[in-house]
Design an enzyme around this catalytic site. Sequence first.
Site, mmCIF file in Angstrom:
data_model
loop_
_atom_site.group_PDB
_atom_site.id
_atom_site.type_symbol
_atom_site.label_atom_id
_atom_site.label_comp_id
_atom_site.label_asym_id
_atom_site.label_seq_id
_atom_site.Cartn_x
_atom_site.Cartn_y
_atom_site.Cartn_z
ATOM 1 C CB ILE A 193 -1.010 -0.013 1.202
ATOM 2 C CG1 ILE A 193 -2.217 0.839 0.774
ATOM 3 C CG2 ILE A 193 -0.431 0.266 2.418
ATOM 4 C CD1 ILE A 193 -3.220 0.213 -0.023
ATOM 5 C CB CYS A 194 4.153 2.294 1.824
ATOM 6 S SG CYS A 194 5.145 0.961 1.361
ATOM 7 C CB THR A 195 4.500 0.647 -3.587
ATOM 8 O OG1 THR A 195 5.715 0.215 -2.734
ATOM 9 C CG2 THR A 195 4.849 0.699 -4.959
ATOM 10 C CG ASN B 115 3.602 7.115 0.280
ATOM 11 O OD1 ASN B 115 2.761 7.831 0.551
ATOM 12 N ND2 ASN B 115 3.651 6.402 1.277
#
Lengths: 536, 432
Positions: free
Chosen positions: B214-216, B219
């Site tokens: 999810i961070c990929t 962000n």
Amino acid sequence: MSTTGESQNIEQATSAITDAPDNKTRRYDRQLRLWAASGQSALESSRTLVLSSSATATSILKNLVLPGIGHFTLLDPAITTTADAGNNFFINAQESIGKPRAAEALPLLRELNDSVDGEAVLKDVKELLGTEDGRETIRSFSLIIAHNLNKDVLDELAELLWADLTNPPLIVVRSAGFLADFFIQFHEHCVSQPHTDGTPSLRITRPFPELLRWARELDFDSVDPTTHAHIPFVVILVRAVDDWRAKHDDKLPSTSAEKNEFKAQLRAMKHKPDEENFDEAEAQAWRVWSEPTVPGEITSLFTLPPLSASGPTPNQSFHALLRTLNAFVGSPGGPGCLPLSAALPDMRTDTESYVKLQNLYRDRSLHEKEHFKGILSEIFPDIAAEVNEDELDAFLKNAHQLRLLRGRRWGEWAKDKSAIAEALQIFPRDAGTHVALTALSTLLSQAPDGSAVTADALRAEVQTLVGEGVELPEEVDTAIGELARAPTAELPNTAAFLGGMVAQEAIKMITKQYVPVNGYCVVDLIDSTTGIVGTP
Amino acid sequence: MAAATVLNGNAPSADWPGRYHHVDQILDKPGPRTDPSFLAGPGVKEFLRDQCKILVIGAGGLGCEILANLALSGFKDIHVIDMDTIDISNLNRQFLFRPKDVGKPKAIVAAEFIMSRVPGVTVTPYYGKIQDKDDDYYMQFNLVICGLDSVEARRWINATLVNLVDPENPESLKPLIDGGTEGFKGQARVILPTITSCYECSLDMLNKPTAFPICTIANTPRLPEHCIEWASVLEWPRVQGDKKLDTDNPEHIQWLYQVASARAKEFKIEGVTWSLTQGVVKNIIPAIASTNAIIAASCCNEAFKIATSSSAYLNNYFMLIGTDGVYSFTFEHQKRDDCPVCGGESLDITISREWTVDRLIEMLVERQDIQVKKPSLSSGGKQIYFQAPPQLEEATRPNLEKKVLELVEDGGDITVTATTLPFNLTLRVKYT
């Protein structure tokens, strides 16, 4: 609604027209994801001739009409029997009995796909083989498929098609009961998009100037922690190799101790233990154990002479591109290896670094493509003028996994008794089934109703094929027993299985994508196995 | 008389002389590999054509082929279940459907087509879910063939048929033949519930689905897929609220495509297309007629051999890779003693004494041989953590932070349940 909202809607509406796929693309969506528009257009311009409209033949065609070949011709003089009405899905059951089989099958095949053109010709292939016009008709197709064709006619057809390098390939399919085999006769088949899983080199040990500059100029120790944790593994490895070479006489790590030392060096570059980009670099360290060499399978293609030194030879542009590739690898201004691929795997990094890296690879790959084109125009000006950009891109992108197959004439292997005897030892089931099917086709050419087929007669034929005195493995008897049980049985499931298998190979031949089978593919639907024998 | 029936058509078993000329060559005598129990001749034909009842699950790419093959092989009482309607993208392989059928239920259209083409065959369609049917329904069949594209449905029917087995009643054992394809690859297998390896035994053979952190997505997008996931996972619920994303709705795909394109442009990422957007959000698996034909034929061939005993059948797994030549591998997949469906033994897991319940759940979700989403846990009748209903979730939520050791003793059992799991999984916990 506000003005800005309205203008946005207009923009959306316009892009909806240009972006959403049309009906044809939607219909073919699931296959376009495999062979793309280039494969589809090859299919659409193909013309297939199918000898027979048996259950097997119509099953094969069904799987070619659905994905959208251009045209097919059913060549078959047979009248629909009660048995055909029972085992062939593309026959109107009892209604078709007594009527020409190909003509009955035609509309039921055509209704599968409006965009495919088809015709039924109620003639025997023997008739066509007897006249120059007929032979020219046969040669005009892009592919010919024959199912359970009389042995002598098949031999004549195979000979005709083998006679010229530019003639179309022939797929020979034989089946009885649970057993079958099929074979593709072709001189040469080139695959520039094999879709095998080879990974192109990232050139980490031989970085191009822009990449090396990035790795050298980046001050690993003074960048902020976030940036440090997002340096792409490619850049980390290039830098690590550069440092290593400076200390190790310009050599790469080669012994297992050195490889461990190199990995330790990577770990030492970390600022924090949880920097995943450095973990990734360590996991990818195998990329630096050797220089980017040209795979042996590719170098062997460099020296392969075209089939014909003079006169027209098939796949002329593919051969020219191979020779250019050879020259490219050895050229002074070139990288000394295969052209760089612009395809970059995903990696743990930030957007900006990734896009920057991607652009470097793309620019370099374009640069090398220009270099390649320069060599091509120099040594093959005619080819350079006619080769299109898509073809060239596909070739360069797949340079590390290109395939070229040299085939064999139908029946040639059967003459090599020692090769068959050897195959019977190594692959007793597959080779046993193959020779038993050959024996069956000989007996059926004498009496098509199967009345001459007995286990003893089959065994005697097999013995003649492999040579008297050669001991036969028990698998031969197993296959013979099955064929004697059902010498003329065309089981619906066997027909459907072959329908899929043969169509699959036909698609590979037509699209020149994926790698077709070379040799006899032998199917045993009792053990549920397939095997290949007689590979050149 | 027989001829008159034929001319009138549509008689329930409108056989004409010579109709089974091909199949009968097999049924009239044994071959070298035929089991001695095979009784060649009229008996086996009568069983196949007048008594055998077979269920086909799925009327899609494999299902259409399966129905046609079974009908031609002589099965005359065929049932088919499918919950889908026909889409234009089915027409490149689902050969019983035509453009005019788009939008209609697959099971019904397929059944009608087979009955009109192959006289004397009855195909009974059910347009709905396999889960709508109870044990009595499944009990009526001699064989079940699955041509499904869903892991969840396969797990359900597998568990259902394993549970149906009553050792006292041999009729309760329903052979399950399962096929699957992806592009040029596929597999067919024969499952004898409780006797051979079952679908659940081989769950770890499935490819792990691609999941983007999810961070990929939020962000550091790099690939066009990241932008598409951002549009569907984060932007859709944010902008559209409670409106459910329907991946079959072209307008929804269009919206995602535009949002993803805008994000890609912002980050200078290339390659977001309509087709890729649809492929990512629908998790589209390439599919072609030829591979489906091969695998469906293999499934039906096994069904024919099992129903007639005319030849040995597959033991028990046939795998095909058609990308580089023709490569296939036939092998016996081994039964797992700790299979939660057919093994009987509980699954041993060894975890750290420090692990919290939350960490354990995370492990369960990640494990390829378990494949569970949102599991609820209990032990010895005590609730450890329950995902629903909300009151229970709230009441058990504090346990997430607790160490497993505090709740379950060494060697103790944990029962795992989930809506996607058609059975209860028992774990035996050991601590390191």
